[in-house]
Design an enzyme around this catalytic site. Structure first.
Site, PDB file in Angstrom:
ATOM      1  N   ASP A   1       0.855  -1.177   0.000  1.00  0.00           N
ATOM      2  CA  ASP A   1       0.000   0.000   0.000  1.00  0.00           C
ATOM      3  C   ASP A   1       0.900   1.239   0.000  1.00  0.00           C
ATOM      4  O   ASP A   1       2.104   1.156   0.256  1.00  0.00           O
ATOM      5  CB  ASP A   1      -0.889  -0.032   1.245  1.00  0.00           C
TER       6      ASP A   1
ATOM      7  N   THR B   1      -0.297   5.031   0.995  1.00  0.00           N
ATOM      8  CA  THR B   1      -0.564   6.012   2.048  1.00  0.00           C
ATOM      9  C   THR B   1      -0.507   5.355   3.413  1.00  0.00           C
ATOM     10  O   THR B   1      -1.239   4.421   3.699  1.00  0.00           O
ATOM     11  CB  THR B   1      -1.949   6.649   1.833  1.00  0.00           C
TER      12      THR B   1
ATOM     13  N   PHE C   1     -18.975  15.613  -1.242  1.00  0.00           N
ATOM     14  CA  PHE C   1     -18.078  14.845  -2.101  1.00  0.00           C
ATOM     15  C   PHE C   1     -18.563  13.406  -2.238  1.00  0.00           C
ATOM     16  O   PHE C   1     -19.128  12.834  -1.316  1.00  0.00           O
ATOM     17  CB  PHE C   1     -16.672  14.843  -1.479  1.00  0.00           C
TER      18      PHE C   1
ATOM     19  N   ARG D   1       0.482  16.299  -4.450  1.00  0.00           N
ATOM     20  CA  ARG D   1      -0.944  16.027  -4.649  1.00  0.00           C
ATOM     21  C   ARG D   1      -1.652  17.368  -4.862  1.00  0.00           C
ATOM     22  O   ARG D   1      -1.549  18.260  -4.025  1.00  0.00           O
ATOM     23  CB  ARG D   1      -1.522  15.306  -3.425  1.00  0.00           C
TER      24      ARG D   1
ATOM     25  N   THR E   1      -2.381   1.172  -4.720  1.00  0.00           N
ATOM     26  CA  THR E   1      -2.913   2.292  -3.949  1.00  0.00           C
ATOM     27  C   THR E   1      -4.269   2.711  -4.467  1.00  0.00           C
ATOM     28  O   THR E   1      -4.574   2.546  -5.647  1.00  0.00           O
ATOM     29  CB  THR E   1      -1.935   3.495  -4.011  1.00  0.00           C
TER      30      THR E   1
ATOM     31  N   ASP F   1      -6.452  -2.818   3.337  1.00  0.00           N
ATOM     32  CA  ASP F   1      -5.360  -3.694   2.909  1.00  0.00           C
ATOM     33  C   ASP F   1      -5.524  -5.123   3.409  1.00  0.00           C
ATOM     34  O   ASP F   1      -4.693  -5.982   3.097  1.00  0.00           O
ATOM     35  CB  ASP F   1      -4.018  -3.153   3.405  1.00  0.00           C
TER      36      ASP F   1
END
Length: 1111
Positions: free
Chosen positions: A360, A362, A492, A549, A629, A739
């Protein structure tokens, strides 16, 4: 019984019933029990006090070796067949079963006590709480990896816990694994209200800052959403385990062949020679029947070739190597007081054979701590300069915030309208919850680290988000307190990829502020922004090239009359029972058009310390690294940039899309490599059945693969794809609940105990706090464990086959009568006492090179990936070596004893003296083989103690058992009276022992000398270097890598880590609170130098072709 039937989906009639809807009535136990729903009992242990003994014995006898020895015990009860006393089988069998039983019981107790880790142990419908408006504050890190405290509220129809609950009826969905969705209705006093996920407290969430709450249990036990998501845990077995199963079956076949051969020999001997003794036998001679009995007798005698004690020895070795991981202070993270932990004891040697790592990003590779680094406002980029900004002019600034461009502060303080509008948007358009314990001490509870970084940036540049209510947002703008009326939050979701707020300023001006992915925002801009869009796009490309980002910011002024009409339509859509989300999305799409671009932000998610060096080390060990990811491609730019620096300078990017997913291949391009021109188009669906082979073929040409926008299920699919088509060992590492599926799918799962809860750790096989510890886990502990296990197996099979072959050769001299060549007590104690501890010391303490050299030469890891230390081929060599040794150990003592007399002229050639000489030569030869430098590279005091102690115990035992006292006490059990003292005082006996030992060891020494001289392996070369260098030698400093600036033609889209639904929460008066956490450090020492971020010094060693493995 009812709960059991519920789990099985059965009724008393025996028919399977699928639950379609759940019906509940508060405090009506009789009605609720009639539906036979699962209770809240969850059983995580396999045994209880009554079932432990029978169930564990049943499981142990499913092992072929244990079942075989039980069969031998039955054979030994037949006098015509038994050639050995019962204790030769019972003693090792009982010891093996007892040790395994103790380990299984201990593991089961640990498993049953480590699962009750959450406060909420059922899925509850929230009815009432101690907080205003029936709010509760919960932490859901165990469910979704979110470490922030979030807020939930009860249905508005319920106000106090004294409500007449028997009239409360709930109809809801059946048990399922959807953590983000709940559908149901609540009926109270004739009125029906809708229920959604915001009213449900799931099992696994932790109650924070709330004194009490009342709720109705909706799902219990295995029906809870957390348990529904746990999935089936597969039993993981190492490649050596699978190989041993094949070898054990082969050994059984080989044993049957030997017994059949000896039985045929017995039939022939009885036919030719037995007739001469027929007159002395009451029933005469029956050669076929005698051969039949002899077959089973040899099955008992040659049983040592079947490794019953192998499994127990393997478990002891694995347990010891697991303790080494737990005790390794160089994998201890003092900042969080987190040591490394081996959560399983069955996979250690598999750590030395990893070929693919699935990681993974983050929180695993990155710190999950966002910093506001750069921005673009009205066509000008900020953050390029190096001087640090002084925010002392702002009393409400966060002292931890850093920015490196004073010009941005100057334009803000000069009143630039575009710049102030930029930070005003960041201060208003979010779902952050503030907390102010003291005047001026603000704490932000953000649903994502990105939002926290952006709001903190606005705070430091003079636009301080101070407080909020359901109807307003209060901001301190350049020292002036301003309150905005919050009219709507356009929330969102994964489809919109943006969020907006509509506010009314104190002057009555209506404004929509919007932030989101640049590609989404640019599609909705006013045409007048075309020039500004081009400049901002260049800045976005620049930010993406640095691995930041990004997201775009825009705004729009709204006409009041239009807003009134839109609000009415929004209310109708928001209260609709059907297609509510679709109707709201259409309204959001309508109002979010014609936006005016303000600029873009660039946030950095920093890599953890040592990640680049760890990736570099693992790459040099020929380990392929795949990063899986959920972020967009731009969110992985920093990682991609780092990998490019650690890999070859020449690389190519090939994007492959899977719905919303794509994979970036970082290809070191060799001269002969050409990629398929058309088979992998950008529109290819990579994980589809017709494309997965092509995907895997191309990906396997790469050193590193980055898969973006993958779901937890897709992570597991990628792992399964590699496992399915590649004969390689895989490892998955992650830190969050998303994960878990990947960790369970891989051969080995590693959990990072980071900021996203403990779900990954609880599902893992190994855990630690930092990604950089992975290189020590693999290159040191994994490689040592694999090497030790392979040495143990080779030696174990060597000594057992040598022991057995001596019996085989003796059959030719005893008329194939199934007589044993060794003393019965020696047969019983050979594996359990005399040879157990030396090989265990080898398997627990041996090191070919120390950890320092293991880091300097990562290529030492590659033999484990190729199974060079133990394989079917190595097993055959071990059997051939055993055959040679058994010939020496039988025929040299036989020749030495033949027609031999003592010093006083008496004959010494008797069976008991020959047995003593043969077994002593065998024990000394196999002890020398494992020790004295032939197989042991790293000597400790324990090695010496176990070696000489075992030999001393042997001589003490034979002098005791062969004494007059033991013979007089139990005559039938100790017939070798006086044999030891009569034989071991003869010089020719000791000379025979010396000769057999030299002849057994000499070929091995000669072969290994020639191999090191002519075909040295990488281990031989490194050991040679290690002997000529001081271990504490200071290596020359590694030249510092020049950080080349990377250019990119791809924009970086903002990777939202939001969850849908927080817009509604912030408008309902729910305030988040910060819970301080502290834990005292376990050790006072600082982090290990070996785990620091400095790159390891590295040398390249060329190897020539290696010869076949030798025993």
């Amino acid at each position: 019984m009812g709960s059991l039937l519920s789990r099985l989906g059965l009724e008393c009639g025996g028919k399977a019933v699928k639950e379609e809807e759940r019906h509940l009535r508060a405090n009506d136990r009789e009605l609720n029990l009639s539906y036979k729903y699962s209770d809240n009992a969850i059983k995580t242990s396999k045994y209880n006090i009554f079932t432990f003994l029978p169930l564990n014995l049943f499981e142990q006898f499913q092992r072929l070796a244990n079942a075989y020895f039980l069969f031998l015990l039955c054979l030994q009860s037949i006098p015509e067949v038994s050639s050995l006393p019962w204790y030769t089988t019972v003693v090792p069998l009982v010891l093996v079963l007892s040790m395994t039983m103790a380990k299984d019981g201990s593991d089961d107790m640990v498993s049953s006590t480590s699962t009750n880790y959450s406060i909420k142990t059922a899925d509850l419908l929230l009815l009432s709480s101690s907080e205003p408006l029936n709010l509760v504050y919960i932490e859901t890190a165990e469910l979704d990896g979110c470490v922030s405290v979030c807020c939930m509220h009860a249905c508005m129809c319920v106000y106090t816990c004294e409500i007449s609950l028997p009239f409360l009826i709930v109809h809801c969905e059946p048990p399922n694994n959807r953590l983000d969705k709940f559908t149901g209705t609540l009926t109270l006093k004739g009125e029906t209200y809708s229920l959604d996920n915001e009213r449900i407290l799931l099992r696994g969430c932790t109650l924070r800052n709330t004194q009490w709450c009342f709720g109705l249990v909706v799902f219990g036990g295995p029906d809870t959403k957390l348990m529904q998501n746990c999935g089936r845990t597969t039993f993981k077995r190492t490649s050596i385990d699978r190989l041993m199963n094949v070898l054990v079956l082969s050994i059984f076949g080989f044993l049957m062949i030997m017994c059949l051969f000896l039985a045929i020999g017995n039939g022939i001997w009885e036919y030719q020679e037995g007739s001469k003794f027929a007159a002395f036998l009451p029933k005469g001679v029956n050669a076929p029947f005698s051969a039949f009995l002899t077959f089973w007798s040899y099955v008992i005698i040659l049983n040592t070739v079947v490794p019953i004690s192998l499994y127990v020895s393997v478990e002891i070795i694995r347990l010891g190597n697991s303790f080494y991981i737990n005790w390794d202070r160089k994998m201890y993270y003092p900042k969080n007081d987190t040591p490394a932990e081996a959560r399983t004891t069955t996979l250690n040697e598999e750590l030395g054979q990893i070929k693919y790592i699935f990681s993974d990003k983050t929180g695993t590779l990155t710190q999950n701590v966002m910093t506001f680094n750069k921005c673009s406002i009205n066509g000008k980029a900020y953050g390029e300069k190096t001087e640090k900004v002084d925010f002392s002019w702002n009393n409400l600034a966060d002292p931890k915030f850093c920015f490196h461009d004073n010009s941005l502060v100057e334009v803000v303080r000069d009143g630039n309208p575009e710049v102030q509008a930029f930070f005003r948007l960041l201060a208003l358009c979010h779902t952050v919850m503030p907390e102010e314990k003291k005047e001026g001490e603000l704490y932000y509870q953000a649903q994502s680290p990105d939002e926290g970084a952006l709001v903190t940036a606005a705070r430091n540049f003079g636009f301080v988000f101070r407080s909020r209510t359901p109807e307003s947002i209060t901001v301190v703008e350049m020292g002036e307190l301003v309150t905005y009326e919050l009219l709507a939050v356009l929330d969102f979701n994964n489809v919109r990829k943006r969020m907006s707020v509509i506010v009314r300023s104190p002057e009555g001006k209506l404004t929509l502020y919007c932030k989101g992915a640049d590609t989404i925002i640019f599609e909705r801009l006013n045409p007048s922004c075309s020039n500004l869009t081009e400049v901002t796009t260049l800045h976005l490309n620049e930010f993406a090239g640095e691995g930041l980002r990004t997201l775009a910011l825009a705004y729009k002024d709204i006409d009041p009359e239009y807003m009134e009409d839109w609000k009415l339509r929004h209310h109708v859509a928001n209260t609709a029972m059907d297609e509510r989300e679709e109707k709201l999305d259409a309204l959001y799409e309508e109002i979010e058009k014609g936006l005016l671009l303000l600029g873009s932000t660039a946030v950095e998610d920093k890599l953890q310390d040592g990640v680049p060096q760890t990736i570099e080390q693992l790459s040099k060990a020929d380990i392929k690294i795949w990063v899986l990811t959920g972020d967009k491609q731009g969110g992985s730019s920093s990682l991609e940039y780092t990998i490019r620096l650690t890999c070859s300078n020449t690389s190519r990017i090939v994007p492959i899309f899977h719905e919303q997913s794509f994979i970036t291949f970082l290809l070191p391009i060799p001269p002969h490599l050409t990629l398929p021109p058309t088979s992998l188009s950008p529109q290819a669906f990579a994980l589809e059945k017709d494309m997965e082979i092509e995907l895997l073929r191309t990906a396997c040409m790469c050193q590193t693969v980055i898969c973006c926008r993958v779901t937890p299920l897709q992570k597991a699919q990628v792992v399964e794809l590699v496992k399915k088509y590649k004969q390689a060992v895989t490892l998955a590492i992650g830190d969050g609940a998303n994960d878990v599926s990947m960790i369970k799918a891989a051969h080995i799962g590693v959990g990072i105990s980071g900021q996203e809860g403990m779900q990954a750790v609880l599902s893992s096989d190994y855990s630690f706090a930092q990604f950089r510890y992975l290189q020590r886990l693999l290159l040191v502990h994994g490689r040592w464990s694999y090497l030790r296990m392979c040495k143990f197996l080779r030696y174990f099979f060597y000594k057992n086959f040598t022991f057995t072959f001596v019996h085989f050769w003796y059959g030719f001299f005893c008329g194939f009568s199934a007589q044993t060549v060794f003393d019965e007590w020696f047969i019983t104690l050979f594996n359990l006492v005399y040879t157990a501890l030396p090989v265990l010391s080898l398997s627990l303490f041996d090191q070919d090179v120390n950890d320092w050299w293991s880091f300097q030469y990562p290529q030492l890891y590659t033999p484990g990936q190729l199974n060079q230390y133990f394989s079917k081929r190595a097993f055959v060599y071990t059997v051939l070596h055993s055959g040679y040794s058994s010939l020496v150990l039988f025929f040299i003592p036989w020749a030495a004893m033949y027609d031999t007399v003592r010093d006083d002229g008496k004959e010494i050639v008797d069976y008991q003296s020959f047995a003593l000489l043969a077994q002593t030569c065998l024990l000394i030869a196999v002890s020398i083989q494992v020790s004295l430098g032939l197989d042991t590279h790293y000597w400790t005091a324990m090695n010496q103690f176990f070696l000489w102690g075992s030999l001393s115990v042997y001589f003490a035992v034979i002098f005791t058992m062969y004494s007059n006292g033991m013979f007089l006490t139990l005559t039938s059990s100790f017939p070798f009276i006086g044999t030891a003292r009569n034989s071991l005082n003869q010089p020719n006996v000791w000379l025979t022992m010396l000769l057999t030992t030299v002849l057994c060891v000499l070929p091995v020494v000669a072969y290994r000398f020639l191999r090191i001289l002519l075909w040295p392996t990488i281990n031989d070369k490194v050991r040679g270097r290690g002997s000529t260098h001081l271990q504490d030698k200071v290596l020359p400093a590694t030249p510092r890598r020049v950080q080349a600036r990377r250019t990119s033609t791809r924009r970086s889209g903002y990777a939202f880590s939001h969850a849908q639904g927080y817009g509604d929460l912030v408008t309902s008066g729910k305030f988040l609170r910060r819970t301080p956490k502290s834990r005292p450090a376990l050790f006072s020492q600082t982090d290990s130098p070996l785990a620091q971020t400095q790159p390891q010094f590295y040398r390249t060693i060329s190897e020539r072709e290696e010869p076949p493995l030798s025993p």
